[in-house]
Motif scaffolding. Sequence first.
Motif, PDB file in Angstrom:
ATOM      1  N   LEU A 129      48.535 -82.517  70.665  1.00 33.33           N
ATOM      2  CA  LEU A 129      48.975 -81.663  71.465  1.00 33.33           C
ATOM      3  C   LEU A 129      49.510 -80.688  71.556  1.00 33.33           C
ATOM      4  O   LEU A 129      49.921 -79.701  71.978  1.00 33.33           O
ATOM      5  CB  LEU A 129      50.100 -82.262  72.062  1.00 33.33           C
ATOM      6  N   PHE A 142      47.161 -76.958  71.533  1.00 31.45           N
ATOM      7  CA  PHE A 142      47.065 -77.344  73.067  1.00 31.45           C
ATOM      8  C   PHE A 142      48.667 -75.810  73.113  1.00 31.45           C
ATOM      9  O   PHE A 142      48.216 -75.923  74.361  1.00 31.45           O
ATOM     10  CB  PHE A 142      47.383 -78.010  74.115  1.00 31.45           C
ATOM     11  N   GLN A 143      48.778 -75.515  71.893  1.00 32.06           N
ATOM     12  CA  GLN A 143      50.433 -75.055  72.007  1.00 32.06           C
ATOM     13  C   GLN A 143      50.666 -73.838  71.861  1.00 32.06           C
ATOM     14  O   GLN A 143      49.657 -73.529  70.304  1.00 32.06           O
ATOM     15  CB  GLN A 143      51.791 -75.948  72.259  1.00 32.06           C
ATOM     16  N   TYR A 168      52.677 -72.678  69.367  1.00 34.87           N
ATOM     17  CA  TYR A 168      54.064 -73.601  68.677  1.00 34.87           C
ATOM     18  C   TYR A 168      54.388 -72.500  67.531  1.00 34.87           C
ATOM     19  O   TYR A 168      53.818 -72.389  66.630  1.00 34.87           O
ATOM     20  CB  TYR A 168      53.922 -74.528  68.467  1.00 34.87           C
ATOM     21  N   GLN A 176      59.644 -71.830  68.715  1.00 32.57           N
ATOM     22  CA  GLN A 176      59.382 -73.123  69.424  1.00 32.57           C
ATOM     23  C   GLN A 176      60.401 -74.733  68.624  1.00 32.57           C
ATOM     24  O   GLN A 176      61.051 -76.016  68.763  1.00 32.57           O
ATOM     25  CB  GLN A 176      58.274 -73.947  69.979  1.00 32.57           C
ATOM     26  N   SER A 188      57.634 -76.565  74.260  1.00 35.96           N
ATOM     27  CA  SER A 188      56.678 -76.392  74.587  1.00 35.96           C
ATOM     28  C   SER A 188      56.260 -75.651  75.101  1.00 35.96           C
ATOM     29  O   SER A 188      56.841 -75.195  76.505  1.00 35.96           O
ATOM     30  CB  SER A 188      56.213 -77.922  75.256  1.00 35.96           C
ATOM     31  N   ASN A 189      55.173 -74.616  74.580  1.00 46.30           N
ATOM     32  CA  ASN A 189      54.280 -73.261  75.438  1.00 46.30           C
ATOM     33  C   ASN A 189      53.202 -74.037  75.533  1.00 46.30           C
ATOM     34  O   ASN A 189      52.630 -72.879  74.308  1.00 46.30           O
ATOM     35  CB  ASN A 189      54.782 -72.605  74.764  1.00 46.30           C
ATOM     36  N   TYR A 190      52.817 -74.579  76.490  1.00 51.47           N
ATOM     37  CA  TYR A 190      51.439 -75.193  76.343  1.00 51.47           C
ATOM     38  C   TYR A 190      50.854 -73.698  76.906  1.00 51.47           C
ATOM     39  O   TYR A 190      50.975 -73.102  77.868  1.00 51.47           O
ATOM     40  CB  TYR A 190      50.998 -75.936  77.661  1.00 51.47           C
ATOM     41  N   THR A 191      49.966 -73.384  76.647  1.00 53.16           N
ATOM     42  CA  THR A 191      48.593 -72.625  76.276  1.00 53.16           C
ATOM     43  C   THR A 191      46.753 -73.147  76.675  1.00 53.16           C
ATOM     44  O   THR A 191      45.816 -72.215  76.690  1.00 53.16           O
ATOM     45  CB  THR A 191      48.714 -71.528  75.410  1.00 53.16           C
ATOM     46  N   GLY A 192      47.186 -74.242  76.569  1.00 54.78           N
ATOM     47  CA  GLY A 192      45.808 -74.968  76.960  1.00 54.78           C
ATOM     48  C   GLY A 192      44.483 -74.458  76.117  1.00 54.78           C
ATOM     49  O   GLY A 192      44.811 -74.927  74.649  1.00 54.78           O
ATOM     50  N   GLY A 199      50.205 -73.924  66.177  1.00 50.13           N
ATOM     51  CA  GLY A 199      49.209 -74.174  67.228  1.00 50.13           C
ATOM     52  C   GLY A 199      48.132 -74.268  66.960  1.00 50.13           C
ATOM     53  O   GLY A 199      47.306 -74.695  67.012  1.00 50.13           O
TER      54      GLY A 199
END
Length: 330
Positions: free
Chosen positions: A61, A64-65, A67, A71, A77-81, A296
Amino acid sequence: MAADLRRDLGKGPRKAGPAAPMARAARRAAWARASRPWLLLAPALAVLAVLLFWPLVRVLLLSFQDYGLRQINTGESNYTGLDNYREILGDSFLWTTVLPNTVGFAAACVALTVVVGTLVALLLQRLGRAWRVICSTAVMMAWAMPAVTGTYVWIWVFDPLDGVVSGGLDGLGLIEPRETNWFTERWSFYAIATLNVVHHGFPFVAITVYAALLTIPRELPEAATVDGANAWQRFRHITVPTIRPVFMVVTILSIIWDFKVFAQIYLMPGGAGANPDVLNLGVWSYIESFSRNQYGLGSAIAVLLTLLLLAITVVYVRALSRESDEGEAT
């Protein structure tokens, strides 16, 4: 006909015969037998899920962030794909330095560990009882040495000024110690790291292969000797096919251990990031995470290392299985 139909309907549903309860009881008994092992394993599986599975999911997980320290403090959470994966795979540093270091170093360590361990196992098989005990004790002492301690021993051995190697070569007039540093050049750095890893890993292979050699019936090598087979032919055509599963296990474990080597690289001079030319995937992931606070990005590198390990292991197991099937067919 209508009267017969009404009469049949009036009788109501037919009662099940004695076969139905017996079938249900048999199914319950079969289910109980099948579930009993899982019930016994449930506590251990729960512990493994907490200690192993959840950290793996957490790393996935995080990969995909974006981080970082912010954070961590806020808990958001800062999801960036797939941005982290795009950044890593698009970095030439991965393809020209880190990946060659990781794969080349691990391949050399695995090959040398298995070869040296097998040779030591063959030696133990030929020794008498007293010498076998002495050699086995020495081998186990090398295995019991912690990786951190062993790494500092090898650092001392190759110390540019006070090391045994530099002092010996200086005495022979081959090098100038003040102008020679074994840890700054990529090839010499990994040569020392390879010696360290092989020294720490070959005892496991030696003891495991020696235990497997004891299971080979004596009649097989004796018959081959009578037929005129030399030592290499006996090893190739009798020993290796007989204990092939053992070689597969020790090789797979060596692959897993040597691809994720960390302490032996990180603790050597320059291995903690001061010399980027010697970084492997494990150390690069650690540096990105804890030195640069890009958790991340570091998690994405760790995921790539895990996928690389799985791919190599699967390919190796399938190749051995195919070879074993072909051997059985012939």
